[in-house]
Design a protein around this motif. Structure first.
Motif, PDB file in Angstrom:
ATOM      1  N   LEU A 288     -11.368   1.459   4.907  1.00 12.98           N
ATOM      2  CA  LEU A 288     -10.891   0.053   4.298  1.00 12.98           C
ATOM      3  C   LEU A 288     -12.590  -0.864   3.861  1.00 12.98           C
ATOM      4  O   LEU A 288     -11.975  -1.719   2.683  1.00 12.98           O
ATOM      5  CB  LEU A 288     -10.129  -0.005   5.202  1.00 12.98           C
ATOM      6  N   ASN A 289     -13.060  -1.217   5.050  1.00 11.25           N
ATOM      7  CA  ASN A 289     -14.633  -1.702   4.795  1.00 11.25           C
ATOM      8  C   ASN A 289     -15.073  -1.227   3.780  1.00 11.25           C
ATOM      9  O   ASN A 289     -15.165  -2.565   2.749  1.00 11.25           O
ATOM     10  CB  ASN A 289     -14.643  -1.921   5.572  1.00 11.25           C
TER      11      ASN A 289
ATOM     12  N   LEU B 291      -2.979   0.009   8.716  1.00  9.42           N
ATOM     13  CA  LEU B 291      -2.851  -1.215   7.736  1.00  9.42           C
ATOM     14  C   LEU B 291      -1.884  -2.086   7.800  1.00  9.42           C
ATOM     15  O   LEU B 291      -1.780  -2.806   7.388  1.00  9.42           O
ATOM     16  CB  LEU B 291      -2.148   0.084   6.430  1.00  9.42           C
ATOM     17  N   SER B 292      -1.342  -1.772   8.822  1.00 13.78           N
ATOM     18  CA  SER B 292       0.158  -2.271   9.367  1.00 13.78           C
ATOM     19  C   SER B 292      -0.250  -3.313  10.066  1.00 13.78           C
ATOM     20  O   SER B 292      -0.869  -3.543  10.690  1.00 13.78           O
ATOM     21  CB  SER B 292       1.549  -1.720   9.854  1.00 13.78           C
TER      22      SER B 292
ATOM     23  N   GLN C   9      -9.225  -5.174   4.186  1.00 13.71           N
ATOM     24  CA  GLN C   9      -9.038  -5.698   4.850  1.00 13.71           C
ATOM     25  C   GLN C   9      -7.598  -4.842   6.455  1.00 13.71           C
ATOM     26  O   GLN C   9      -6.723  -4.682   5.406  1.00 13.71           O
ATOM     27  CB  GLN C   9      -8.661  -7.289   5.528  1.00 13.71           C
ATOM     28  N   PRO C  10      -7.864  -4.660   7.657  1.00  8.52           N
ATOM     29  CA  PRO C  10      -7.099  -3.554   8.115  1.00  8.52           C
ATOM     30  C   PRO C  10      -6.097  -4.679   8.364  1.00  8.52           C
ATOM     31  O   PRO C  10      -6.073  -6.054   8.398  1.00  8.52           O
ATOM     32  CB  PRO C  10      -7.532  -3.354   9.775  1.00  8.52           C
TER      33      PRO C  10
ATOM     34  N   CYS D  63       0.821  -1.036   0.068  1.00 12.17           N
ATOM     35  CA  CYS D  63       0.253  -0.251  -0.134  1.00 12.17           C
ATOM     36  C   CYS D  63       0.448   0.988   0.020  1.00 12.17           C
ATOM     37  O   CYS D  63       1.802   1.501   0.559  1.00 12.17           O
ATOM     38  CB  CYS D  63      -1.170  -0.239   1.006  1.00 12.17           C
ATOM     39  N   GLU D  64       0.331   2.060  -0.520  1.00  8.12           N
ATOM     40  CA  GLU D  64       1.101   3.630  -0.827  1.00  8.12           C
ATOM     41  C   GLU D  64      -0.219   4.552  -0.513  1.00  8.12           C
ATOM     42  O   GLU D  64      -0.857   4.759  -0.860  1.00  8.12           O
ATOM     43  CB  GLU D  64       1.948   3.967  -1.966  1.00  8.12           C
TER      44      GLU D  64
END
Length: 231
Positions: free
Chosen positions: A143-144, A178-179, A149-150, A76-77
């Motif tokens: 995100l959802n 995100l991570s 997905q987180p 992801c950027e």
């Protein structure tokens, strides 16, 4: 901006300016040249419309140091702007690439994707609007809504996103969402705003372990950028 373009010419002798756009050449001959369109306007703020030095440094880093790690990974950027680094990640064999920016008009990113990928045979990066927020549930909901997905990205790329102190903590919290514990986060930035830089360093180690790479160690020089932060 013209001075920056001159610096870019000197730093990236393997690339060239084509009018206001840039042709990026792989340092390792890993892919065909990438054409990045820019959008120069009369607006005072052109964030996201121009290539910034940090995106070149990050792209170089991906090729020289993390080429093997990026293969078949979910990437992801954040704040991708013209999306150079994300495009380089895709060209280096990332499994899935998500390009995000906090704007509603994603047409410039779309133009750069369409220019550089064969839509019939290549894995195409996805483009989504993503707003950083102190309320992490808001980030999760975004995100959802995009069917992501987180905590599901292997590598997160961030170039020149430290420019206003008000956005630093929302950015850090978005990275956290995100991570996961195994995520590699590559963060390159210039000292655009000293207050923002101060807020970043006051907070980042509360959330992540931090390593810094000196550009000298990579046999690389870029004026106003001395090191890369890895979370």
């Amino acid at each position: 901006y013209n001075n920056d373009l001159n610096n870019i010419k000197q730093l990236f002798s393997g690339g060239r300016l084509i009018q206001n756009n840039f042709e990026y050449k792989s340092f390792t001959n890993s892919f065909k040249n990438i054409i990045i369109y820019q959008r120069i306007t009369n607006e005072q703020t052109q964030t996201g419309l121009l290539l910034w030095k940090s995106s070149f440094v990050l792209s170089y880093l991906l090729e020289i140091k993390f080429k093997k790690q990026i293969l078949n990974k979910n990437v992801c950027e954040l704040g991708c702007g013209c999306a150079l680094s994300g495009i380089v990640a895709a060209k280096l064999g990332a499994k899935n690439v998500l390009l995000t920016d906090g704007v509603n008009d994603l047409s410039l990113i779309t133009q750069n994707i369409n220019q550089n990928f064969d839509l019939n045979i290549e894995s195409i990066p996805q483009i989504k609007t993503l707003y950083w927020n102190n309320n992490m549930q808001i980030v999760i909901d975004q995100l959802n809504n995009h069917n992501y997905q987180p905590n599901n990205f292997d590598i997160i790329l961030i170039a020149d996103c430290i420019y206003d102190y008000r956005f630093v903590l929302p950015l850090i919290k978005t990275i956290w969402i995100l991570s996961n514990i195994n995520t590699l986060i590559l963060f390159v930035f210039q000292d655009h705003d000293l207050e923002a830089i101060e807020v970043f360093w006051e907070n980042i180690e509360n959330w992540f372990s931090v390593t810094q790479i000196q550009l000298d160690d990579l046999n690389y020089f870029c004026e106003s950028i001395e090191q890369i932060t890895i979370l």
